[in-house]
Design an enzyme around this catalytic site. Structure first.
Site, PDB file in Angstrom:
ATOM      1  N   GLU A 196       0.773  -1.106   0.086  1.00  0.00           N
ATOM      2  CA  GLU A 196       0.154  -0.098   0.128  1.00  0.00           C
ATOM      3  C   GLU A 196       0.693   1.448  -0.003  1.00  0.00           C
ATOM      4  OE1 GLU A 196      -2.582  -0.198   3.377  1.00  0.00           O
ATOM      5  OE2 GLU A 196      -3.255  -2.215   2.867  1.00  0.00           O
ATOM      6  N   CYS A 228      -2.497   1.809   7.942  1.00  0.00           N
ATOM      7  CA  CYS A 228      -1.515   0.736   7.710  1.00  0.00           C
ATOM      8  C   CYS A 228      -1.993  -0.772   7.328  1.00  0.00           C
ATOM      9  CB  CYS A 228      -0.509   0.820   8.861  1.00  0.00           C
ATOM     10  SG  CYS A 228       1.141   0.933   8.577  1.00  0.00           S
TER      11      CYS A 228
HETATM   12  N1  SAH Z   1       6.757  -0.192  11.428  1.00  0.00           N
HETATM   13  C1  SAH Z   1       6.997   1.402  11.454  1.00  0.00           C
HETATM   14  C2  SAH Z   1       6.254   1.990  10.543  1.00  0.00           C
HETATM   15  C3  SAH Z   1       4.696   1.416  10.189  1.00  0.00           C
HETATM   16  S1  SAH Z   1       3.564   1.876  11.107  1.00  0.00           S
HETATM   17  C4  SAH Z   1       6.544   1.817  12.915  1.00  0.00           C
HETATM   18  O1  SAH Z   1       6.124   1.068  13.774  1.00  0.00           O
HETATM   19  O2  SAH Z   1       6.755   2.868  13.224  1.00  0.00           O
HETATM   20  C5  SAH Z   1       3.171   3.508  11.107  1.00  0.00           C
HETATM   21  C6  SAH Z   1       2.571   4.043  12.272  1.00  0.00           C
HETATM   22  O3  SAH Z   1       1.102   3.959  12.197  1.00  0.00           O
HETATM   23  C7  SAH Z   1       3.142   3.782  13.626  1.00  0.00           C
HETATM   24  O4  SAH Z   1       3.037   4.617  14.669  1.00  0.00           O
HETATM   25  C8  SAH Z   1       1.947   2.833  14.008  1.00  0.00           C
HETATM   26  O5  SAH Z   1       2.005   2.379  15.359  1.00  0.00           O
HETATM   27  C9  SAH Z   1       0.735   3.511  13.620  1.00  0.00           C
HETATM   28  N2  SAH Z   1      -0.251   2.309  13.232  1.00  0.00           N
HETATM   29  C10 SAH Z   1      -0.410   1.267  12.652  1.00  0.00           C
HETATM   30  N3  SAH Z   1      -1.696   0.804  12.644  1.00  0.00           N
HETATM   31  C11 SAH Z   1      -2.338   1.827  13.412  1.00  0.00           C
HETATM   32  C12 SAH Z   1      -3.824   1.590  13.798  1.00  0.00           C
HETATM   33  N4  SAH Z   1      -4.662   0.703  13.315  1.00  0.00           N
HETATM   34  N5  SAH Z   1      -4.441   2.866  14.217  1.00  0.00           N
HETATM   35  C13 SAH Z   1      -3.644   3.762  14.683  1.00  0.00           C
HETATM   36  N6  SAH Z   1      -2.172   3.816  14.487  1.00  0.00           N
HETATM   37  C14 SAH Z   1      -1.497   2.584  13.773  1.00  0.00           C
END
Ligand code: SAH
Length: 364
Positions: free
Chosen positions: A104, A349
């Site tokens: 994505e 994400c």
């Molecule tokens: N692996 C990396 C980048 C990908 S996630 C990381 O952990 O930072 C990118 C951001 O989106 C991260 O801060 C993650 O905690 C947040 N995120 C992922 N899924 C989410 C969700 N369902 N609701 C809110 N934030 C989310």
């Protein structure tokens, strides 16, 4: 017909992508194919703009055929699905890679230009409890050109230059360190995307050797750390990666990153009802950040959870989010609540990739 499609797929899978390769590499390809040296400059002029070999119009057909015949091409991921938010114009793509893996990318519009959120892995093995990207585990790392290709494909589709990048899509960039660093360098290439390091952010769940390594790369990108709790034991329950590195170790790596790059550190904090959103959590966060980072400039991005149906987690109510922010700001910590972009297109994400995998499984 099946054989024809199969051979195209095999061919595509085995092709060597010239996207993101430097001029020296292309010169060595030209030498190997006995093409005159000046062709390298011409080919590089196109490949660094993401133009396919077929469309390199100032090259004679024989040169283009020599390249493709030897297995070279300029390949971008294919846009499989596209969703445009009616609320704010955010565009979310499901892109298909050469081997059929789906990833994505999201393009966000700001006053100052367009920013893309790219994926670094197909799937993820970090296991964060709230995140859809990790539900089916990690399939594979993306190559540098597959990350770069997302920017070119999206930019071509929206018809505009993309001037900012956040590495916050599917996967953990520091779990795919070499490709992520190669991608950042390639994105800064003045002949290519020419994106300044200050307009690139890398988001990590806290892989300490990766943060320390990045600090030494002389690439002053913004480091975003997904914290979600400052209490090591509590964080282990939300983010298993904390079993490998404690919060203290992560914050000490952040300090080192600031000392080497001079860049303000950004923290992401997803607010999950009853898990990490109490007044006590906010107080501990403020005290802990000040204790470990002192006067280092930092910023906390509060993100209300976007619930994933497979997981029993709820988002914090608006009042809790506001109270959490007030508590941080009241304690002298810079904090803002992230505006939810593309609320009507499920722009969080990994959710699109996961629902696509589910529907394919159900159709089998
Ligand atoms: N692996 C990396 C980048 C990908 S996630 C990381 O952990 O930072 C990118 C951001 O989106 C991260 O801060 C993650 O905690 C947040 N995120 C992922 N899924 C989410 C969700 N369902 N609701 C809110 N934030 C989310």
């Amino acid at each position: 017909m099946v054989y024809y499609i199969l051979s195209i797929c095999l061919l595509r899978g085995n092709m060597i992508n010239l996207l993101g390769k430097d001029e020296n590499f292309i010169a060595s390809v030209c030498a190997a194919l006995s093409l005159p040296g000046y062709r390298a400059r011409q080919i590089y002029g196109w490949s660094s703009k993401g133009v396919s070999v077929e469309d390199m119009t100032n090259l004679p057909l024989a040169v283009r055929s020599a390249l493709t015949g030897a297995g070279y091409g300029v390949m971008l991921p294919e846009i499989a699905e596209k969703y445009v938010s009616r609320v704010d114009g955010t565009v979310k793509y499901l892109m298909r890679l050469g081997d059929g893996e789906m990833i994505e990318s999201v393009v966000m519009s700001y006053r100052y230009g367009k920013t893309i959120c790219v994926s670094c892995q197909a799937g993820c093995r970090m296991g964060c409890r709230f995140c859809a990207s990790t539900l089916n585990g990690l399939k594979r790392n993306l190559t540098c050109d597959e990350i770069l290709g997302q920017v070119y494909a999206a930019s071509r589709d929206v018809g505009e230059r993309i001037s900012g990048i956040v590495m916050m899509g599917i996967g953990e960039p520091l779990d795919n360190y070499d490709s992520s660093v190669a991608f950042i360098r390639a994105a800064g290439n003045p002949d290519g995307l020419n994106i300044g390091m200050r307009h690139i952010s890398l988001s990590t769940c806290g892989i300490v050797p990766g943060i320390l390594g990045l600090a030494d790369e002389d690439l002053p990108v913004t480091l975003s750390v997904s914290l979600h709790s400052i209490d090591t034991e509590k964080r282990k329950k939300i983010m298993p990666v904390t079993n490998a590195w404690s919060v203290e170790e992560i914050l000490s790596a952040c300090r080192c990153y600031f000392e080497k790059t001079g860049r303000r550190i950004s923290f992401e904090y997803t607010l999950i009802a009853g898990e990490n959103d109490s007044e006590e959590d906010a107080r501990q966060l403020a005290t802990g950040l000040k204790k470990h980072l002192g006067r280092i400039p930092l910023h906390v991005n509060l993100i209300p959870l976007n619930p994933v149906s497979e997981r029993d987690l709820r988002k914090s109510g608006r009042e809790n989010v506001d109270r959490f922010k007030r508590n941080l700001v009241g304690s002298g910590v810079n904090a803002t609540v992230r505006r939810r972009l593309g609320p009507d297109i499920n722009a969080s994400c990994g959710q699109l990739r996961y629902s696509r995998a589910l529907s394919e499984r159900n159709n089998e």
